[in-house]
Design a protein around this motif. Sequence first.
Motif, PDB file in Angstrom:
ATOM      1  N   ASP B 201      -9.817  -5.028  -9.184  1.00  0.00           N
ATOM      2  CA  ASP B 201      -8.490  -4.670  -8.657  1.00  0.00           C
ATOM      3  C   ASP B 201      -8.570  -4.229  -7.198  1.00  0.00           C
ATOM      4  N   GLN B 202      -9.673  -3.577  -6.839  1.00  0.00           N
ATOM      5  CA  GLN B 202      -9.872  -3.175  -5.444  1.00  0.00           C
ATOM      6  C   GLN B 202     -10.084  -4.420  -4.566  1.00  0.00           C
ATOM      7  N   PHE B 203     -10.861  -5.379  -5.086  1.00  0.00           N
ATOM      8  CA  PHE B 203     -11.046  -6.664  -4.406  1.00  0.00           C
ATOM      9  C   PHE B 203      -9.695  -7.293  -4.097  1.00  0.00           C
ATOM     10  N   LEU B 204      -8.841  -7.372  -5.102  1.00  0.00           N
ATOM     11  CA  LEU B 204      -7.538  -8.013  -4.920  1.00  0.00           C
ATOM     12  C   LEU B 204      -6.676  -7.250  -3.913  1.00  0.00           C
ATOM     13  N   ASP B 205      -6.647  -5.926  -4.056  1.00  0.00           N
ATOM     14  CA  ASP B 205      -5.819  -5.107  -3.160  1.00  0.00           C
ATOM     15  C   ASP B 205      -6.192  -5.318  -1.694  1.00  0.00           C
ATOM     16  N   VAL B 206      -7.495  -5.336  -1.430  1.00  0.00           N
ATOM     17  CA  VAL B 206      -7.955  -5.368  -0.039  1.00  0.00           C
ATOM     18  C   VAL B 206      -7.980  -6.795   0.509  1.00  0.00           C
ATOM     19  N   ILE B 207      -8.655  -7.696  -0.199  1.00  0.00           N
ATOM     20  CA  ILE B 207      -8.894  -9.029   0.358  1.00  0.00           C
ATOM     21  C   ILE B 207      -7.585  -9.812   0.500  1.00  0.00           C
ATOM     22  N   SER B 208      -6.629  -9.573  -0.371  1.00  0.00           N
ATOM     23  CA  SER B 208      -5.346 -10.290  -0.248  1.00  0.00           C
ATOM     24  C   SER B 208      -4.621  -9.923   1.044  1.00  0.00           C
ATOM     25  N   LYS B 209      -5.033  -8.841   1.687  1.00  0.00           N
ATOM     26  CA  LYS B 209      -4.423  -8.447   2.962  1.00  0.00           C
ATOM     27  C   LYS B 209      -5.326  -8.751   4.150  1.00  0.00           C
ATOM     28  N   CYS B 210      -6.439  -9.422   3.922  1.00  0.00           N
ATOM     29  CA  CYS B 210      -7.414  -9.663   4.994  1.00  0.00           C
ATOM     30  C   CYS B 210      -7.594 -11.166   5.247  1.00  0.00           C
ATOM     31  N   ALA B 211      -8.445 -11.471   6.214  1.00  0.00           N
ATOM     32  CA  ALA B 211      -8.646 -12.858   6.639  1.00  0.00           C
ATOM     33  C   ALA B 211      -9.281 -13.715   5.554  1.00  0.00           C
ATOM     34  N   GLY B 212      -9.841 -13.097   4.517  1.00  0.00           N
ATOM     35  CA  GLY B 212     -10.467 -13.856   3.446  1.00  0.00           C
ATOM     36  C   GLY B 212      -9.493 -14.341   2.380  1.00  0.00           C
ATOM     37  N   THR B 213      -8.218 -14.120   2.574  1.00  0.00           N
ATOM     38  CA  THR B 213      -7.281 -14.462   1.505  1.00  0.00           C
ATOM     39  C   THR B 213      -6.924 -15.951   1.506  1.00  0.00           C
ATOM     40  N   SER B 214      -6.397 -16.376   0.388  1.00  0.00           N
ATOM     41  CA  SER B 214      -5.897 -17.747   0.230  1.00  0.00           C
ATOM     42  C   SER B 214      -4.725 -17.705  -0.745  1.00  0.00           C
ATOM     43  N   TRP B 215      -3.952 -18.772  -0.734  1.00  0.00           N
ATOM     44  CA  TRP B 215      -2.839 -18.869  -1.685  1.00  0.00           C
ATOM     45  C   TRP B 215      -3.365 -18.735  -3.111  1.00  0.00           C
ATOM     46  N   MET B 216      -4.456 -19.408  -3.391  1.00  0.00           N
ATOM     47  CA  MET B 216      -5.012 -19.395  -4.741  1.00  0.00           C
ATOM     48  C   MET B 216      -5.576 -18.023  -5.110  1.00  0.00           C
ATOM     49  N   LEU B 217      -6.192 -17.355  -4.163  1.00  0.00           N
ATOM     50  CA  LEU B 217      -6.696 -16.004  -4.447  1.00  0.00           C
ATOM     51  C   LEU B 217      -5.547 -15.106  -4.887  1.00  0.00           C
ATOM     52  N   GLU B 218      -4.468 -15.146  -4.147  1.00  0.00           N
ATOM     53  CA  GLU B 218      -3.344 -14.269  -4.470  1.00  0.00           C
ATOM     54  C   GLU B 218      -2.687 -14.646  -5.789  1.00  0.00           C
ATOM     55  N   ASN B 219      -2.766 -15.942  -6.137  1.00  0.00           N
ATOM     56  CA  ASN B 219      -2.149 -16.406  -7.370  1.00  0.00           C
ATOM     57  C   ASN B 219      -3.053 -16.198  -8.585  1.00  0.00           C
ATOM     58  N   ARG B 220      -4.362 -16.417  -8.447  1.00  0.00           N
ATOM     59  CA  ARG B 220      -5.257 -16.436  -9.603  1.00  0.00           C
ATOM     60  C   ARG B 220      -6.053 -15.137  -9.819  1.00  0.00           C
ATOM     61  N   ALA B 221      -6.416 -14.417  -8.753  1.00  0.00           N
ATOM     62  CA  ALA B 221      -7.214 -13.207  -8.946  1.00  0.00           C
ATOM     63  C   ALA B 221      -6.508 -12.205  -9.870  1.00  0.00           C
ATOM     64  N   PRO B 222      -5.164 -12.103  -9.822  1.00  0.00           N
ATOM     65  CA  PRO B 222      -4.503 -11.185 -10.762  1.00  0.00           C
ATOM     66  C   PRO B 222      -4.786 -11.514 -12.236  1.00  0.00           C
ATOM     67  N   HIS B 223      -5.030 -12.782 -12.555  1.00  0.00           N
ATOM     68  CA  HIS B 223      -5.348 -13.131 -13.940  1.00  0.00           C
ATOM     69  C   HIS B 223      -6.670 -12.481 -14.352  1.00  0.00           C
ATOM     70  N   ILE B 224      -7.633 -12.486 -13.449  1.00  0.00           N
ATOM     71  CA  ILE B 224      -8.942 -11.887 -13.756  1.00  0.00           C
ATOM     72  C   ILE B 224      -8.810 -10.372 -13.851  1.00  0.00           C
ATOM     73  N   VAL B 225      -8.071  -9.790 -12.918  1.00  0.00           N
ATOM     74  CA  VAL B 225      -7.875  -8.338 -12.925  1.00  0.00           C
ATOM     75  C   VAL B 225      -7.229  -7.912 -14.250  1.00  0.00           C
ATOM     76  N   ALA B 226      -6.284  -8.740 -14.733  1.00  0.00           N
ATOM     77  CA  ALA B 226      -5.583  -8.418 -15.983  1.00  0.00           C
ATOM     78  C   ALA B 226      -6.367  -8.859 -17.220  1.00  0.00           C
ATOM     79  N   GLY B 227      -7.447  -9.585 -17.020  1.00  0.00           N
ATOM     80  CA  GLY B 227      -8.181 -10.119 -18.171  1.00  0.00           C
ATOM     81  C   GLY B 227      -7.343 -11.081 -18.991  1.00  0.00           C
ATOM     82  N   ASP B 228      -6.427 -11.775 -18.335  1.00  0.00           N
ATOM     83  CA  ASP B 228      -5.461 -12.645 -19.027  1.00  0.00           C
ATOM     84  C   ASP B 228      -5.721 -14.102 -18.646  1.00  0.00           C
ATOM     85  N   TYR B 229      -6.265 -14.860 -19.596  1.00  0.00           N
ATOM     86  CA  TYR B 229      -6.612 -16.254 -19.330  1.00  0.00           C
ATOM     87  C   TYR B 229      -5.696 -17.225 -20.071  1.00  0.00           C
TER      88      TYR B 229
END
Lengths: 298, 298
Positions: B201-229
């Motif tokens: 969740d910290q990864f998602l919070d920070v990286i989604s606001k930094c130069a390492g972000t992507s459309w897919m990161l913002e869309n898919r990383a929440p699934h991993i954070v939620a453990g929802d596949y």
Amino acid sequence: MTQKVAVIGLGSMGYGIAISALRGRHQVWGFDVNEEQVARFRAQGGQTCAMPEIAGTLDAVAVVVLNAAQTETVLFGADGVAPQLKSGAVILSCATVPPDFAREMEARCGEHGVYYLDAPISGGSVKAAEGRLSVMASGKPAAFAAARPLLSTIAETVFELGDGAGAGSAMKAVNQMLAGVHIAAMAEALTFGMTQGIAPDQFLDVISKCAGTSWMLENRAPHIVAGDYAPHSSVNIWPKDLGIVLDIARKAEFGAPITAAAMQQFLAAAGMGLGAEDDAAVAKVYARNAGLTLPGEG
Amino acid sequence: MTQKVAVIGLGSMGYGIAISALRGRHQVWGFDVNEEQVARFRAQGGQTCAMPEIAGTLDAVAVVVLNAAQTETVLFGADGVAPQLKSGAVILSCATVPPDFAREMEARCGEHGVYYLDAPISGGSVKAAEGRLSVMASGKPAAFAAARPLLSTIAETVFELGDGAGAGSAMKAVNQMLAGVHIAAMAEALTFGMTQGIAPDQFLDVISKCAGTSWMLENRAPHIVAGDYAPHSSVNIWPKDLGIVLDIARKAEFGAPITAAAMQQFLAAAGMGLGAEDDAAVAKVYARNAGLTLPGEG
């Protein structure tokens, strides 16, 4: 609150930080081995001198150099600044370094009564000059407190990632891992598209609005479309930063095949003599391998 | 302008297209081998019948199936729809297919006086249901003209990429290349961060606001954070779509090392039996290799 601040390293990021600190009404001294950058800073109202003249009076020192080795030299080499600082002064260490190195520096600074903030930066030279960087910071609460007046003038966002050095550098490594991969992937996709008749400007127009986009694609693909490889961030950054990432990963026995593949492309770009060009020049590796002519070439 | 429209394939994307077309006041017939999806569509006011009853009256047919083989079967197999259509009707071919296949279908449709729009879609099932897809389209001007009433009700953005089939599919391949790489790279970086003490969740919070972000990161990383596949888009999509990309690349003698590395990770995910899970489950390949426990596991 006005602080006495030194910025060590006046490259594109350090210079922007120094200018932003000046704008924030701090007293700012600038240091760099490049005398032209020092003179440029002085012309903007910055102060310059020999470090021993002011070290004992400084509240904060931002170290904005290339890597861990330079950071260590600045802090603890011959004439290293850390032992010269007053008790309670804080060092903001901004280079991308291994988390273990950050923890070691924190401990050594502590022996001198000096706070160490593990404070890698993100955002590029334009945001640095605007005082709008992102800082991935970790350190003791007292280190944060000592650094806050300076941070508030150079950063738009300060991520507070933990109460000891290491977490900031770990997050920076994660960010660089993705940033490097996304630049190389953009180059791979742009040139792949060219083999299918998609012009680079058409690629940028369409993909930047689709699910395949990334921050780096939107920032770097325009350089390729324009055929402009004047370095905003150079190819040489990536063998260094992805090298740090892969070193950490190896130590953790973590397989990172996509990062490793991206690393090879940046190494090839450096090997082709493109190290000092903008990192978008990694596209030239793909273009040469596939017999393609990029905009502005040929 | 109201059209008589058929949507063939009522999976998550096709169903959304059919519903959007209904909302756009077209007369819409839905077709799928899955009777439950057909019944669901009928319950929403959609029409259903056997294709021969209405084929000769249709203005437009959207083919929203999995791949080239299914597209060919729908168009030209036993009971294929293309030869049953009236002259001047248009086929919108929405699956991700090789550009050469799209050109072949355009030519074969032309033999029956039917227009073919190479019209791969992007945006996901939510946007499909909202009538807000992106369509990467190429085809004859007359094909665009015939398709426009339907397109205007299902798409927010129509990229007009050329006056013949192939360019749309080429751009879709480029988009899928980046989308697939970005999902796997996100998984690589998220799990690498875990080895360094960074929580997902910290990864998602920070990286989604930094130069390492992507459309897919913002869309898919929440699934991993939620453990929802639960699958929005499944792992199985990627061996197929990156397979198309790598087949095209091989034919063009284009080396795509980052895409090839990402492909291996999706193949491993499928090999682990995760093919039907959400594609964010590629993170489980990294987690297993590195002995990490993802959110919701263990």
